[in-house]
Scaffold this motif. Structure first.
Motif, PDB file in Angstrom:
ATOM      1  N   VAL A 191       0.764  -1.159  -0.050  1.00  0.00           N
ATOM      2  CA  VAL A 191       0.016   0.065  -0.085  1.00  0.00           C
ATOM      3  C   VAL A 191       0.857   1.494  -0.046  1.00  0.00           C
ATOM      4  O   VAL A 191       0.643   2.465  -0.758  1.00  0.00           O
ATOM      5  CB  VAL A 191      -0.789  -0.068   1.282  1.00  0.00           C
ATOM      6  CG1 VAL A 191      -1.809   1.332   1.450  1.00  0.00           C
ATOM      7  CG2 VAL A 191      -1.936  -0.992   1.003  1.00  0.00           C
ATOM      8  N   LYS A 194       2.596   1.456  -3.362  1.00  0.00           N
ATOM      9  CA  LYS A 194       1.677   2.330  -4.359  1.00  0.00           C
ATOM     10  C   LYS A 194       1.564   3.738  -4.080  1.00  0.00           C
ATOM     11  O   LYS A 194       1.491   4.540  -5.082  1.00  0.00           O
ATOM     12  CB  LYS A 194       0.495   1.467  -4.239  1.00  0.00           C
ATOM     13  CG  LYS A 194      -0.721   2.250  -5.144  1.00  0.00           C
ATOM     14  CD  LYS A 194      -1.933   1.436  -4.652  1.00  0.00           C
ATOM     15  CE  LYS A 194      -2.497   1.688  -3.179  1.00  0.00           C
ATOM     16  NZ  LYS A 194      -2.881   3.026  -3.048  1.00  0.00           N
ATOM     17  N   SER A 318     -10.690   0.488   2.729  1.00  0.00           N
ATOM     18  CA  SER A 318     -10.961   0.123   1.408  1.00  0.00           C
ATOM     19  C   SER A 318     -11.933  -1.331   1.581  1.00  0.00           C
ATOM     20  O   SER A 318     -12.887  -1.467   0.808  1.00  0.00           O
ATOM     21  CB  SER A 318      -9.719  -0.439   0.748  1.00  0.00           C
ATOM     22  OG  SER A 318      -9.063  -1.762   1.189  1.00  0.00           O
ATOM     23  N   ALA A 333      -4.100  -4.670  -2.731  1.00  0.00           N
ATOM     24  CA  ALA A 333      -2.831  -3.895  -2.909  1.00  0.00           C
ATOM     25  C   ALA A 333      -1.647  -4.609  -3.588  1.00  0.00           C
ATOM     26  O   ALA A 333      -1.111  -3.955  -4.561  1.00  0.00           O
ATOM     27  CB  ALA A 333      -2.425  -3.017  -1.630  1.00  0.00           C
ATOM     28  N   THR A 338      -5.429  -1.745  -6.667  1.00  0.00           N
ATOM     29  CA  THR A 338      -5.893  -0.313  -6.150  1.00  0.00           C
ATOM     30  C   THR A 338      -4.816   0.505  -6.597  1.00  0.00           C
ATOM     31  O   THR A 338      -4.869   1.601  -6.084  1.00  0.00           O
ATOM     32  CB  THR A 338      -5.988  -0.420  -4.628  1.00  0.00           C
ATOM     33  OG1 THR A 338      -4.591  -0.808  -3.930  1.00  0.00           O
ATOM     34  CG2 THR A 338      -6.878  -1.521  -3.944  1.00  0.00           C
TER      35      THR A 338
END
Length: 412
Positions: A191, A194, A318, A333, A338
């Motif tokens: 996450v 990203k 999420s 993720a 995502t």
């Protein structure tokens, strides 16, 4: 019920602005929003001003909004000061939407501004200390940290340097998720990686350097499973929106085709529940209300900005918003679902972890990003074909969850 629009948005860069004041940041964001909407200051009929820490940092209480706005020539209209923890700015937007929807005004300003960065580190970190029950600190801390029992942090996985106690609490939430669903530290790192990658394309983000999962995992630890790049930084910044109805939109000089509709906006406070009873989490309850209000389903959402004060926060939100199946936020993720180009891009702005988190402005910073996405003006971070966009902004702690959450759905 009147259709409500966001006709203009403005945002400063988020980051360290030691030489600028709350008034300076407010002026920049509001002027940008007015220009974007083609709105004159004299057309504003009221304003909602969000700020959470100026009282603590500077001793400026009670009339923050009146002073910040008068300094730029906005006076003689109702100004309401909004303090609602990290959800202050989205709450200001919620109140502006409600006022316009009620017919009490046609054109309203929502603005959030925050000055948190200070050379006085002790004062800076102490700004968060009032975001839970100060009369029940030890019991609250014990209750929240107990969520992480059952997953033992490895040796050397806690920072020896000062940090906010809220990082320990997010870490406990992460360990609870690991225990319930088998999620991993590497998934939380996915996450963060990203979002740091997304922020490279955001000129207003505080951090703009890409990081790999391996770099996130190798970074200094904070509180297991959290490492430093998984955390939002302390930030300064401001963001604003011009909210109006159809009658107000006609009076503005901007391009009406760029206006974005507010499909729904809900404010929710928490309630007592068991830590593992996520079906009754306040964000899940708010999401049900929001989707019903807007007449859409989670699968209709094309892009989302969620409250990732840590990477663990994005994983939880999420799932609670129904964007990914329960227990699979980290896995989504890790699979790239995502990320930009994935099934449901989350935090294309870089999120709080990378864009920054000036807490009284954060919610309107999310709205700035989503309006930009809906207009197709996000450049290299643009999500193709966006029609419906979701913002989730939470704040404070009460019981075993956030004290408040504000959710907003926007559409074209």
């Amino acid at each position: 019920m009147d259709t409500v629009f966001i006709a203009g948005v403005g945002m400063t860069p988020f980051g360290r602005h030691l030489g600028q004041s709350v008034k300076d940041l407010t002026r920049q964001a509001v002027q940008a929003a007015l220009q974007d909407a083609g709105c004159e200051r004299a057309q504003l009929q009221s304003a909602f001003f969000a700020n959470a820490t100026q009282g603590h940092m500077e001793g400026q209480h009670m009339v923050r909004g009146q002073l910040a706005l008068r300094s730029m020539g906005i006076a003689g209209i109702p100004v309401v000061n909004v303090e609602n923890a990290c959800a202050s700015a989205s709450t200001a937007l919620h109140l502006a939407v409600q006022q316009v929807r009620s017919g009490a005004a046609d054109i309203v300003l929502a603005v959030g501004a925050e000055k948190m960065v200070s050379e006085d580190k002790a004062r800076m970190f102490a700004a968060f200390d009032g975001a839970w029950d100060v009369h029940d600190v030890q019991a609250s801390k014990a209750r929240l940290l107990a969520m992480g029992e059952g997953v033992t942090p490895p040796a050397g996985s806690q920072s020896p340097r000062p940090y906010s106690v809220f990082m320990d609490i997010y870490a406990a939430m992460g360990r609870l998720h690991m225990g319930l669903y088998g999620s991993t530290q590497a998934q939380f790192a996915a996450v963060a990686a990203k979002n740091h990658g997304h922020s490279v394309h955001n000129p207003l983000a505080q951090y703009r350097e890409a990081m790999s999962v391996e770099q996130v995992l190798a970074a200094p630890p904070i509180s297991y499973p959290i490492t430093l790049p998984m955390c939002s930084p302390v930030s300064d910044g401001a963001a604003a929106a011009i909210v109006c109805n159809a009658a107000g939109l006609k009076r503005l000089q901007g391009n009406a085709s760029r206006a974005v509709r507010v499909l729904g906006c809900v404010l929710q406070t928490g309630s007592d529940r068991a830590a593992d009873n996520l079906q009754n989490h306040l964000v899940r309850k708010a999401a049900h209300r929001l989707y019903a209000q807007a007449g859409v389903a989670p699968q209709d959402v094309n892009v989302a900005e969620v409250h990732d004060a840590t990477a663990i926060g994005e994983v939880l939100q999420s799932e609670l918003l129904g964007l990914v199946p329960e227990g699979q936020g980290g896995l989504a993720a890790e699979r790239g679902e995502t990320a930009l180009g994935g099934r449901i891009p989350i935090n294309p702005s870089g999120g709080l972890e990378s864009k920054g988190h000036p807490i009284g402005a954060t919610g309107l910073g999310q709205v700035f990003e989503l309006v930009t996405q809906l207009r197709g003006e996000a450049g290299s971070r643009q999500v193709p074909g966006v029609r419906i966009a979701l913002a989730e902004n939470g704040g404070g702690l009460a019981g075993v969850e956030e004290a408040v959450a504000c959710l907003t759905l926007l559409g074209r």
